[in-house]
Write a protein that holds these residues in place. Structure first.
Motif, PDB file in Angstrom:
ATOM      1  N   ALA A 112     -37.067  47.006  28.374  1.00 42.96           N
ATOM      2  CA  ALA A 112     -37.464  47.984  27.358  1.00 42.96           C
ATOM      3  C   ALA A 112     -36.855  49.357  27.654  1.00 42.96           C
ATOM      4  N   MET A 113     -36.878  49.756  28.916  1.00 45.29           N
ATOM      5  CA  MET A 113     -36.299  51.057  29.278  1.00 45.29           C
ATOM      6  C   MET A 113     -34.785  51.060  29.068  1.00 45.29           C
ATOM      7  N   ALA A 114     -34.119  49.981  29.467  1.00 42.46           N
ATOM      8  CA  ALA A 114     -32.665  49.912  29.297  1.00 42.46           C
ATOM      9  C   ALA A 114     -32.304  49.892  27.810  1.00 42.46           C
ATOM     10  N   GLY A 115     -33.062  49.140  27.022  1.00 41.98           N
ATOM     11  CA  GLY A 115     -32.790  49.086  25.583  1.00 41.98           C
ATOM     12  C   GLY A 115     -32.972  50.434  24.918  1.00 41.98           C
ATOM     13  N   GLU A 116     -34.031  51.148  25.280  1.00 39.60           N
ATOM     14  CA  GLU A 116     -34.252  52.472  24.696  1.00 39.60           C
ATOM     15  C   GLU A 116     -33.184  53.457  25.141  1.00 39.60           C
ATOM     16  N   ALA A 117     -32.766  53.372  26.398  1.00 38.48           N
ATOM     17  CA  ALA A 117     -31.719  54.283  26.883  1.00 38.48           C
ATOM     18  C   ALA A 117     -30.401  54.037  26.170  1.00 38.48           C
ATOM     19  N   GLU A 118     -30.096  52.783  25.842  1.00 40.10           N
ATOM     20  CA  GLU A 118     -28.841  52.470  25.167  1.00 40.10           C
ATOM     21  C   GLU A 118     -28.811  52.942  23.718  1.00 40.10           C
ATOM     22  N   THR A 119     -29.980  53.219  23.134  1.00 39.21           N
ATOM     23  CA  THR A 119     -29.988  53.741  21.762  1.00 39.21           C
ATOM     24  C   THR A 119     -29.680  55.227  21.707  1.00 39.21           C
ATOM     25  N   ARG A 120     -29.715  55.903  22.839  1.00 45.09           N
ATOM     26  CA  ARG A 120     -29.437  57.343  22.878  1.00 45.09           C
ATOM     27  C   ARG A 120     -27.947  57.606  22.691  1.00 45.09           C
ATOM     28  N   ASP A 121     -27.652  58.704  22.061  1.00 45.89           N
ATOM     29  CA  ASP A 121     -26.268  59.086  21.818  1.00 45.89           C
ATOM     30  C   ASP A 121     -25.552  59.346  23.142  1.00 45.89           C
ATOM     31  N   GLY A 122     -24.399  58.737  23.301  1.00 46.78           N
ATOM     32  CA  GLY A 122     -23.586  58.952  24.480  1.00 46.78           C
ATOM     33  C   GLY A 122     -23.779  57.919  25.584  1.00 46.78           C
ATOM     34  N   VAL A 123     -24.801  57.065  25.486  1.00 41.66           N
ATOM     35  CA  VAL A 123     -25.028  56.040  26.500  1.00 41.66           C
ATOM     36  C   VAL A 123     -24.489  54.709  25.974  1.00 41.66           C
ATOM     37  N   GLU A 124     -23.489  54.188  26.674  1.00 43.28           N
ATOM     38  CA  GLU A 124     -22.905  52.913  26.246  1.00 43.28           C
ATOM     39  C   GLU A 124     -23.677  51.729  26.808  1.00 43.28           C
ATOM     40  N   ARG A 125     -23.998  51.770  28.101  1.00 40.54           N
ATOM     41  CA  ARG A 125     -24.757  50.699  28.739  1.00 40.54           C
ATOM     42  C   ARG A 125     -25.784  51.321  29.679  1.00 40.54           C
ATOM     43  N   ALA A 126     -26.888  50.602  29.837  1.00 37.96           N
ATOM     44  CA  ALA A 126     -27.932  51.059  30.760  1.00 37.96           C
ATOM     45  C   ALA A 126     -28.482  49.849  31.508  1.00 37.96           C
ATOM     46  N   ARG A 127     -28.803  50.081  32.755  1.00 38.63           N
ATOM     47  CA  ARG A 127     -29.422  49.042  33.587  1.00 38.63           C
ATOM     48  C   ARG A 127     -30.539  49.715  34.379  1.00 38.63           C
ATOM     49  N   VAL A 128     -31.730  49.136  34.329  1.00 37.84           N
ATOM     50  CA  VAL A 128     -32.888  49.706  35.017  1.00 37.84           C
ATOM     51  C   VAL A 128     -33.484  48.628  35.927  1.00 37.84           C
ATOM     52  N   VAL A 129     -33.822  49.017  37.151  1.00 36.96           N
ATOM     53  CA  VAL A 129     -34.460  48.125  38.120  1.00 36.96           C
ATOM     54  C   VAL A 129     -35.702  48.832  38.642  1.00 36.96           C
ATOM     55  N   LEU A 130     -36.817  48.120  38.664  1.00 39.04           N
ATOM     56  CA  LEU A 130     -38.062  48.661  39.199  1.00 39.04           C
ATOM     57  C   LEU A 130     -38.252  48.174  40.632  1.00 39.04           C
ATOM     58  N   THR A 131     -38.600  49.088  41.513  1.00 38.22           N
ATOM     59  CA  THR A 131     -38.869  48.766  42.913  1.00 38.22           C
ATOM     60  C   THR A 131     -40.212  49.391  43.288  1.00 38.22           C
ATOM     61  N   GLY A 132     -40.606  49.239  44.521  1.00 37.00           N
ATOM     62  CA  GLY A 132     -41.859  49.841  44.996  1.00 37.00           C
ATOM     63  C   GLY A 132     -43.020  48.875  44.908  1.00 37.00           C
ATOM     64  N   ARG A 133     -44.212  49.442  44.726  1.00 40.63           N
ATOM     65  CA  ARG A 133     -45.431  48.639  44.622  1.00 40.63           C
ATOM     66  C   ARG A 133     -45.842  48.549  43.167  1.00 40.63           C
ATOM     67  N   ARG A 134     -46.622  47.524  42.856  1.00 42.36           N
ATOM     68  CA  ARG A 134     -46.970  47.335  41.452  1.00 42.36           C
ATOM     69  C   ARG A 134     -47.898  48.427  40.914  1.00 42.36           C
ATOM     70  N   GLY A 135     -48.621  49.104  41.771  1.00 42.11           N
ATOM     71  CA  GLY A 135     -49.458  50.222  41.329  1.00 42.11           C
ATOM     72  C   GLY A 135     -48.705  51.552  41.315  1.00 42.11           C
ATOM     73  N   ARG A 136     -47.579  51.607  42.056  1.00 40.91           N
ATOM     74  CA  ARG A 136     -46.767  52.825  42.128  1.00 40.91           C
ATOM     75  C   ARG A 136     -45.282  52.457  42.071  1.00 40.91           C
ATOM     76  N   PRO A 137     -44.823  52.047  40.887  1.00 41.04           N
ATOM     77  CA  PRO A 137     -43.422  51.630  40.793  1.00 41.04           C
ATOM     78  C   PRO A 137     -42.465  52.816  40.816  1.00 41.04           C
ATOM     79  N   ARG A 138     -41.218  52.508  41.150  1.00 41.95           N
ATOM     80  CA  ARG A 138     -40.122  53.478  41.105  1.00 41.95           C
ATOM     81  C   ARG A 138     -39.012  52.838  40.280  1.00 41.95           C
ATOM     82  N   ALA A 139     -38.273  53.647  39.566  1.00 39.88           N
ATOM     83  CA  ALA A 139     -37.187  53.134  38.727  1.00 39.88           C
ATOM     84  C   ALA A 139     -35.844  53.593  39.272  1.00 39.88           C
ATOM     85  N   ARG A 140     -34.872  52.693  39.211  1.00 42.60           N
ATOM     86  CA  ARG A 140     -33.484  53.022  39.507  1.00 42.60           C
ATOM     87  C   ARG A 140     -32.697  52.696  38.251  1.00 42.60           C
TER      88      ARG A 140
END
Length: 192
Positions: A112-140
């Motif tokens: 969902a995050m990658a899809g929304e980022a790709e709809t923004r002007d100027g972004v051709e491709r986006a890739r998002v990975v979640l790491t960390g703990r399930r209660g405190r995730p981090r995004a790359r």
């Protein structure tokens, strides 16, 4: 590719260790050893008195052997720990307000995050990975920008809109992110 090679090497190492360990156990329990086997029978030792005293004059030999084996064990344990560690977050704990919460698939939020980022002007491709703990995730996030895109604008839109939507929809207090921006190479057309 690297994951496949890693799994094949792990399977081969496991198979070799299983066959050797099973053979030693079988001979130790009284099974007759084959003619090519390194020991003569159940009461044979790995290093006999001649082998142990052969290097007695070289005081460095046994400490080096023991140190090398200890280093091998430590490297093997480190490699095993690296195999068992999960790199991606499988699920995110969503606060529902009833004290129990719900689980959201990590891949769904990443897509969902990658899809929304790709709809923004100027972004051709986006890739998002979640790491960390399930209660405190981090995004790359890796954003591939089109040639006309301004990196500061793309970063601001990702932080203020895409990241904020993901944080709010999952009910997270915060969602820290590391964003890598890179340009997309386009071939120039020859004008004649």
């Amino acid at each position: 590719m690297l994951r496949t090679v890693n799994r094949v090497l792990l399977a081969l190492a496991g198979l070799v260790l299983l066959v050797l360990g099973g053979s030693v156990l079988a001979v130790g329990l009284g099974a007759p050893p084959p003619s090519w086997w390194m020991h003569d029978g159940r009461h044979d030792v790995l290093l006999d008195a001649g082998d142990r005293t052969r290097w007695r004059d070289a005081g460095w030999f046994w400490p080096v052997v023991i140190g090398a084996l200890a280093l091998l064990v430590l490297l093997t344990l480190w490699w095993l720990a690296a195999q068992l560690r999960r790199r991606r977050l499988a699920e995110v704990l969503v606060e529902t307000g009833d004290g129990e919460g719900a689980l959201l698939r990590g891949r769904a939020l990443e897509n969902a995050m990658a899809g929304e980022a790709e709809t923004r002007d100027g972004v051709e491709r986006a890739r998002v990975v979640l790491t960390g703990r399930r209660g405190r995730p981090r995004a790359r996030a890796d954003l591939a920008l089109q040639p006309h895109a301004a990196p500061a604008d793309a970063l601001h839109r990702f932080s203020a809109e895409t990241l904020a939507h993901a944080r709010d929809s999952a009910g997270l207090a915060s969602l820290p992110a590391t964003v890598r921006l890179r340009g997309v190479k386009h071939r120039a057309r020859r004008v004649s």
